[in-house]
Motif scaffolding. Structure first.
Motif, PDB file in Angstrom:
ATOM      1  N   TYR A  27      -0.979  15.803 -11.278  1.00 58.79           N
ATOM      2  CA  TYR A  27       0.156  15.963 -10.442  1.00 58.79           C
ATOM      3  C   TYR A  27       1.177  14.706 -10.572  1.00 58.79           C
TER       4      TYR A  27
ATOM      5  N   LYS B 267       2.914  11.826  -8.913  1.00 58.75           N
ATOM      6  CA  LYS B 267       2.792  11.166  -7.436  1.00 58.75           C
ATOM      7  C   LYS B 267       4.131  11.389  -6.809  1.00 58.75           C
ATOM      8  N   LYS B 268       3.964  11.754  -5.451  1.00 57.03           N
ATOM      9  CA  LYS B 268       5.035  12.175  -4.650  1.00 57.03           C
ATOM     10  C   LYS B 268       6.303  12.803  -5.297  1.00 57.03           C
TER      11      LYS B 268
ATOM     12  N   GLU C 296       9.755  12.448  -3.818  1.00 50.64           N
ATOM     13  CA  GLU C 296      10.540  11.181  -3.435  1.00 50.64           C
ATOM     14  C   GLU C 296      11.809  11.536  -4.130  1.00 50.64           C
TER      15      GLU C 296
ATOM     16  N   GLU D  43       4.461   9.856   6.087  1.00 53.04           N
ATOM     17  CA  GLU D  43       3.143  10.011   5.784  1.00 53.04           C
ATOM     18  C   GLU D  43       2.395  10.873   6.789  1.00 53.04           C
TER      19      GLU D  43
ATOM     20  N   TYR E 244       8.262  18.881   2.619  1.00 54.96           N
ATOM     21  CA  TYR E 244       7.627  18.390   1.575  1.00 54.96           C
ATOM     22  C   TYR E 244       7.095  19.246   0.491  1.00 54.96           C
TER      23      TYR E 244
ATOM     24  N   TYR F 134      -2.152  19.486  -3.976  1.00 54.97           N
ATOM     25  CA  TYR F 134      -1.368  18.248  -4.127  1.00 54.97           C
ATOM     26  C   TYR F 134      -1.338  17.880  -2.862  1.00 54.97           C
TER      27      TYR F 134
ATOM     28  N   SER G  62      -4.133  15.462  -2.119  1.00 52.23           N
ATOM     29  CA  SER G  62      -4.154  14.277  -3.141  1.00 52.23           C
ATOM     30  C   SER G  62      -3.055  13.116  -2.800  1.00 52.23           C
ATOM     31  N   SER G  63      -1.951  13.644  -2.004  1.00 51.18           N
ATOM     32  CA  SER G  63      -0.891  12.612  -1.893  1.00 51.18           C
ATOM     33  C   SER G  63      -0.941  12.000  -0.569  1.00 51.18           C
ATOM     34  N   SER G  64      -2.089  12.395   0.206  1.00 50.86           N
ATOM     35  CA  SER G  64      -2.127  12.132   1.899  1.00 50.86           C
ATOM     36  C   SER G  64      -2.766  10.791   1.769  1.00 50.86           C
ATOM     37  N   LYS G  65      -2.331  10.048   3.059  1.00 49.99           N
ATOM     38  CA  LYS G  65      -2.679   8.568   3.207  1.00 49.99           C
ATOM     39  C   LYS G  65      -4.138   8.799   3.509  1.00 49.99           C
TER      40      LYS G  65
END
Length: 621
Positions: free
Chosen positions: A3, A5-6, A9, A174, A217, A235, A238-241
């Motif tokens: 993926y 990233k972000k 954004e 976040e 999101y 996804y 994998s994008s979590s804090k």
């Protein structure tokens, strides 16, 4: 899958269709005209209708959700379905109707729900419509209830359930991911400045508003090319804090072996825990072919009917003459520890070795995991024993409990050895004999033998290795699993008393009993009492039971024995009460407590107790 990233954004959610199921949008806000289309659910009960273009918000909640979404995904298409009117309360029927309308009439990518139901009586219907929506390819994002309990649809496995995090360092953009089939995301619990109704702008906080960011999101992710919920969840993870990993083994059983495979069994030894098996042998789902004991107990050669005053004519035989070639398949093995000390012989080890040698199954009341660990794996399925430890806990619940909607009847007492388990079996038999579906948790290790749903063996030689919050959470989850089977009533029963006789010794403290009551939360109690109980102690017990829960003590059941001085002039023993003593005690307790008092085991009185229970749960409460 790799993926970027972000994804969100720079993505604006273009062409993604989001339905917001809430209180509408403030008609005086510019948001109102930016909504693609809006609907309102009218009517009540089975007379609901939906009209288009009347979705003005009078609360502010829906306006705030739409505001957050439009700021995060300005190019998404927002649709509103207004189901709240003057406040954020709703009937389950209206909720289900609203979901069905979305399922059948609105094509969308995301369904955002910033509300939920904590006590769900129409569980199957609610679950099924949400599942159909999910199977249609619609991603459901739902907030958990702000009171901290498990709520629906957020807790459904095909829904992205959003809770609030207690991490003060999480930024508003976040979130934390939870490997759990109930909670998926813990979003930032920040304050949000949003559009409202009165005043037109306000500052809010809670899962309702944090979850709107998550829906945004998801919209950005969908707009970037992902549509399958598994990919979206992967996804998001994998994008979590931070990720809370799961250490729970799904469907981990709290009993070794399969009890349903018992067809013919013998029982040893003939001690207190076996008495209920003998009395209620006709309710067992398998055949009992023999009762055995050691000669030192004085029971060899006697019939069960002569010992227990019941109609079971089995003769008790010496365990030394068990014919291991007989066609029984299982030995039900009661507690042997104290008896082994008396005769200076390890009865447990002996019986286990004999069963292993002759390939007989064993259901034992004691935890024999240490014995099994020394055996070859081929023998493991022979041995069944209830135990509960940390491996049976579901992790990462963050204190969330399920609210049970089915009626719960609790059997409690003022002491040990007063027929509480016998009473549970009596009431079970009466409810089932009258056509009711019964769910049940028992605290005696023999509970599963009678077909109870769950066992929580916290009494003598307990094999429960949980304490406090873990115990409560475990029991609460088991109650919910029982409720999922759709019983008409759930019966639970505790051990010993609920309040200490004296606070001078910690062994008097009923800590496990308190955990049990908090984990099962009965709506009604039947309190077993003794003729010799101090009135003030019974008062304390009733006040405690009714104070620690919302339940009510609806009846007392008198155990028909009294304490008498023995014939030698020293010490005491239990002796049967005569008719006059029984009637006098019942009259005294009835006058004192103003609730019905019944005699344990009396057929007519047990019938009246059963009717009392039915009447209570059929009433307005």
């Amino acid at each position: 899958m790799n993926y970027k990233k972000k994804l969100w954004e720079s993505n604006t959610g273009k062409s993604v269709n989001i339905v917001v199921l809430d209180s509408g949008v403030n008609i005086n806000s510019e948001l109102y005209n930016q909504v693609k289309a809006g609907y309102v659910v009218n009517g009540s009960l089975n007379a609901f209708t939906v009209s288009e273009g009347e979705y003005g918000d009078t609360i502010g909640h829906g306006t705030a959700i739409v505001d957050i979404l439009m700021r995060n995904v300005p190019d998404a298409n927002i649709y509103c379905l207004k189901m709240f009117d003057d406040d954020l309360s709703i009937s389950i029927e209206k909720f289900i109707y609203s979901l069905n309308f979305i399922l059948n009439h609105i094509d969308c990518d995301i369904l955002h729900i910033s509300s939920g139901i904590t006590c769900l009586e129409n569980y199957d219907e609610f679950y099924n419509v949400c599942k159909l929506i999910s199977e249609k390819g619609i991603i459901i994002v739902s907030a958990f209830d702000n009171d901290g309990s498990i709520s629906y649809p957020a807790a459904f496995p095909f829904v992205i359930g959003v809770d609030k995090s207690d991490n003060p360092n999480l930024k508003i953009s976040e979130y934390e991911w939870v490997d759990n089939n109930v909670i998926n995301i813990r979003a930032s619990n920040s304050f949000h400045r949003v559009k409202w109704c009165t005043p037109p702008n306000t500052i809010v906080r809670g899962t309702s508003f944090s979850s709107a960011y998550i829906s945004g999101y998801v919209a950005k992710i969908i707009s970037s090319g992902l549509s399958d919920i598994k990919d979206i969840k992967e996804y998001l993870r994998s994008s979590s804090k931070f990720v809370f990993p799961s250490s729970h083994v799904e469907n981990k059983r709290n009993i070794s072996g399969d009890i349903k495979n018992i067809n013919k069994a013998i029982v040893f030894p003939f001690n207190k825990e076996i008495h209920s098996i003998a009395r209620f042998v006709d309710t067992l789902p398998f055949e009992l072919t023999g009762f055995y004991d050691v000669k030192y107990n004085g029971n060899i050669g006697r019939t069960i009917s002569s010992i227990l005053q019941c109609e079971v004519d089995h003769k008790i035989m010496n365990y030394e003459i068990i014919n291991w070639d007989d066609n029984f398949d299982t030995v039900i093995l009661g507690h042997c520890k104290e008896l082994s000390k008396i005769i200076n012989f390890d009865l447990l080890s002996y019986m286990i070795e004999m069963c292993k040698k002759h390939h007989k199954k064993v259901y034992t009341f004691d935890d024999i995991s240490s014995y099994i660990s020394t055996l070859d794996e081929e023998y493991h399925d022979l041995f069944m024993f209830p135990y509960i430890s940390e491996e049976h806990l579901i992790k990462n619940r963050f204190g969330k409990m399920r609210r049970i909607s089915k009626p719960v009847l609790g059997i409690w007492g003022t002491s040990s050895r007063q027929g509480k388990f016998t009473l549970q079996l009596i009431l079970r038999k009466k409810f089932m004999g009258s056509g009711y579906q019964v769910g049940q948790i028992g605290t005696e290790p023999s509970s599963l033998l009678f077909g109870f749903d769950e066992v929580y063996p916290m009494g003598y030689n307990s094999s429960v290795y949980l304490q406090q919050f873990d115990s409560i959470q475990y029991l609460n989850e088991k109650m919910w699993e029982i409720e999922a089977g759709n019983p008409d009533i759930i019966i639970v029963g505790s051990q010993s008393g609920s309040v200490p006789y004296d606070t001078g010794n910690i062994l008097q403290y009923p800590v496990k009993q308190i955990d049990f009551i908090l984990g099962t939360q009965p709506d009604a109690f039947v309190l077993c009492v003794n003729q010799f109980d101090d009135i003030n102690y019974i008062i304390r017990s009733i006040k405690f039971l009714e104070g620690i829960t919302t339940g009510k003590v609806i009846a007392l059941v008198l155990f028909p024995l009294k304490i008498s001085e023995n014939n030698m002039g020293f010490g005491f023993r239990n002796t049967p009460m005569n008719y006059e003593e029984i009637e006098l005690t019942k009259s005294k307790f009835t006058e004192q407590f103003n609730i019905p008092v019944y005699l344990l085991g009396d057929i007519e009185e047990m019938d009246r107790l059963f009717e009392n229970c039915v009447d209570f749960f059929s009433g307005p409460q």
